[in-house]
Design a protein around this motif. Structure first.
Motif, PDB file in Angstrom:
ATOM      1  N   LEU A   1     -21.674  52.388 -20.680  1.00 48.47           N
ATOM      2  CA  LEU A   1     -22.940  53.093 -20.936  1.00 48.47           C
ATOM      3  C   LEU A   1     -23.488  53.757 -19.675  1.00 48.47           C
TER       4      LEU A   1
ATOM      5  N   LEU B   1     -29.799  54.802 -28.031  1.00 52.60           N
ATOM      6  CA  LEU B   1     -28.519  54.347 -28.581  1.00 52.60           C
ATOM      7  C   LEU B   1     -28.645  54.343 -30.102  1.00 52.60           C
TER       8      LEU B   1
ATOM      9  N   ASP C   1     -26.852  53.301 -32.413  1.00 51.21           N
ATOM     10  CA  ASP C   1     -26.495  52.039 -33.092  1.00 51.21           C
ATOM     11  C   ASP C   1     -27.720  51.173 -33.378  1.00 51.21           C
ATOM     12  N   ASP C   2     -28.709  51.255 -32.500  1.00 50.75           N
ATOM     13  CA  ASP C   2     -29.940  50.486 -32.696  1.00 50.75           C
ATOM     14  C   ASP C   2     -30.880  51.312 -33.559  1.00 50.75           C
TER      15      ASP C   2
ATOM     16  N   TYR D   1     -26.485  41.061 -25.019  1.00 51.41           N
ATOM     17  CA  TYR D   1     -27.491  42.064 -24.635  1.00 51.41           C
ATOM     18  C   TYR D   1     -27.716  42.118 -23.131  1.00 51.41           C
TER      19      TYR D   1
ATOM     20  N   GLU E   1     -26.915  42.032 -17.346  1.00 48.13           N
ATOM     21  CA  GLU E   1     -26.181  42.441 -18.550  1.00 48.13           C
ATOM     22  C   GLU E   1     -25.353  41.282 -19.110  1.00 48.13           C
TER      23      GLU E   1
ATOM     24  N   GLY F   1     -31.871  49.433 -27.505  1.00 46.61           N
ATOM     25  CA  GLY F   1     -31.294  50.674 -26.989  1.00 46.61           C
ATOM     26  C   GLY F   1     -32.247  51.856 -26.909  1.00 46.61           C
ATOM     27  N   ARG F   2     -33.375  51.688 -26.209  1.00 44.57           N
ATOM     28  CA  ARG F   2     -34.342  52.758 -25.960  1.00 44.57           C
ATOM     29  C   ARG F   2     -34.817  52.633 -24.524  1.00 44.57           C
ATOM     30  N   TYR F   3     -34.723  53.720 -23.767  1.00 46.26           N
ATOM     31  CA  TYR F   3     -35.055  53.683 -22.340  1.00 46.26           C
ATOM     32  C   TYR F   3     -35.824  54.943 -21.957  1.00 46.26           C
TER      33      TYR F   3
ATOM     34  N   ASP G   1     -28.841  46.292 -35.944  1.00 55.08           N
ATOM     35  CA  ASP G   1     -27.688  46.577 -35.092  1.00 55.08           C
ATOM     36  C   ASP G   1     -26.618  47.229 -35.951  1.00 55.08           C
TER      37      ASP G   1
END
Ligand code: G1P
Length: 291
Positions: A111, A131, A133-134, A171, A191, A206-208, A255
């Motif tokens: 990633l 992401l 996927d999330d 995660y 990680e 998965g959000r940044y 997920d």
């Protein structure tokens, strides 16, 4: 403070968990009801005010490019047949010319590497990463809430959720500092730690929202967990450099990178649809009775 105008969507993954479905179809194009997974992420980004959409792709992903493009023949046929609703849905998905960019990851190195591949498009602006996927079911779109946090506090912002202790190795896990309502100060990140090494059970969704200086850290990044270049490791290097906050997720995260999560999301989203819910509920009821 610079606004968050750009978002990166890492979509280079092989989707091995969904083979054979993903042999010729990108996993991000798998539908939740009737909309591909990636479109949910793009819609969430739009709702947060994102203006530039950067997809980090790989071989065999051209269906994603086609999905957000014009399709004259289809649009003309729908118009001629008076299928206004369908035409509207097709048009809604499109991204404007110049609003979208595709960059190839070339090798699946993780990633962190995927995000780094977009460095020349991001330049010196803060940016979001989503992401697909999330998949998040929430009243207020999660990324929009995170952008609000950024506009108040600056720096980096990640989305957080509590996970069972024995799931920490799935995660990125944070070391929390002080909390203020849903806001959590981040003092460290690791990680996929084993439960014994996990500093908490607060996992990164998965959000940044990230500062562009992360690209410098990613340039020097070594491989980490799973022998991949991890975004989490470069975020860790920024603790103390920039303000760093987590926002506890309000909503449900599916997920969709796993079969059971993907199926659950499909059912949950169908049950939210007025046109489908009664029949879906009845069918599920009958299936469960027959078990
Ligand atoms: C990635 C990130 C991880 C994060 C997770 C959320 O992991 O590396 O920190 O918690 O997404 O879904 P992956 O699911 O790609 O293994």
């Amino acid at each position: 403070m610079k606004p968050v105008r750009k978002a990166i969507f890492p979509v280079g993954g092989l989707g091995t968990r969904f083979l054979p479905a993903t042999k010729a179809l990108p996993k991000e194009m798998l539908p939740i009801v009737d909309k591909p997974l990636i479109e949910y992420a793009v819609d969430e980004a739009r709702a947060a005010g994102i203006e530039e959409f950067i997809f980090v792709t790989g071989r065999g992903k051209s269906a994603i490019e086609d999905h957000f493009d014009n399709h004259y023949e289809l649009e003309q046929t729908l118009a001629e047949r008076g299928k206004q609703d369908e035409l509207e849905q097709v048009n809604q998905a499109k991204l404007d010319a110049g609003q979208v960019a595709y960059v190839r990851q070339m090798s699946p190195l993780g990633l962190g590497h995927a995000v780094w591949c977009a460095r020349n498009l991001v330049n010196d602006e803060p940016f979001a990463v989503l992401l697909a996927d999330d998949l998040i079911q929430a009243d207020t779109p999660t990324l929009a809430e995170m952008v609000d946090v950024y506009e108040t506090h600056g720096g980096n912002v990640v989305s957080l959720m509590e996970v069972p202790d024995h799931h920490t190795s799935r995660y990125g896990i944070v070391e929390p500092g002080e909390s203020n309502g849903r806001l959590v100060e981040i003092r460290g990140l690791i990680e996929k730690p084993a439960p014994a090494d996990a500093p908490s059970n607060l996992a990164i969704v998965g959000r940044y929202v990230l500062q562009p200086s992360i690209m410098n850290h990613l340039s020097e990044a070594k491989t980490g967990a799973g022998n991949e270049i991890q975004l989490t490791d470069s975020m860790m290097a920024m603790v103390g450099e920039v303000p760093f906050n987590g926002l506890r997720l309000e909503g449900i995260r599916y997920d969709c990178g796993t079969k059971s999560g993907f199926l659950a999301a499909g059912i949950a989203f169908a049950l939210m649809r007025e046109d489908l819910a009664p029949e879906v509920r009845e069918r599920i009821g009958r299936l469960l009775e027959a078990e």
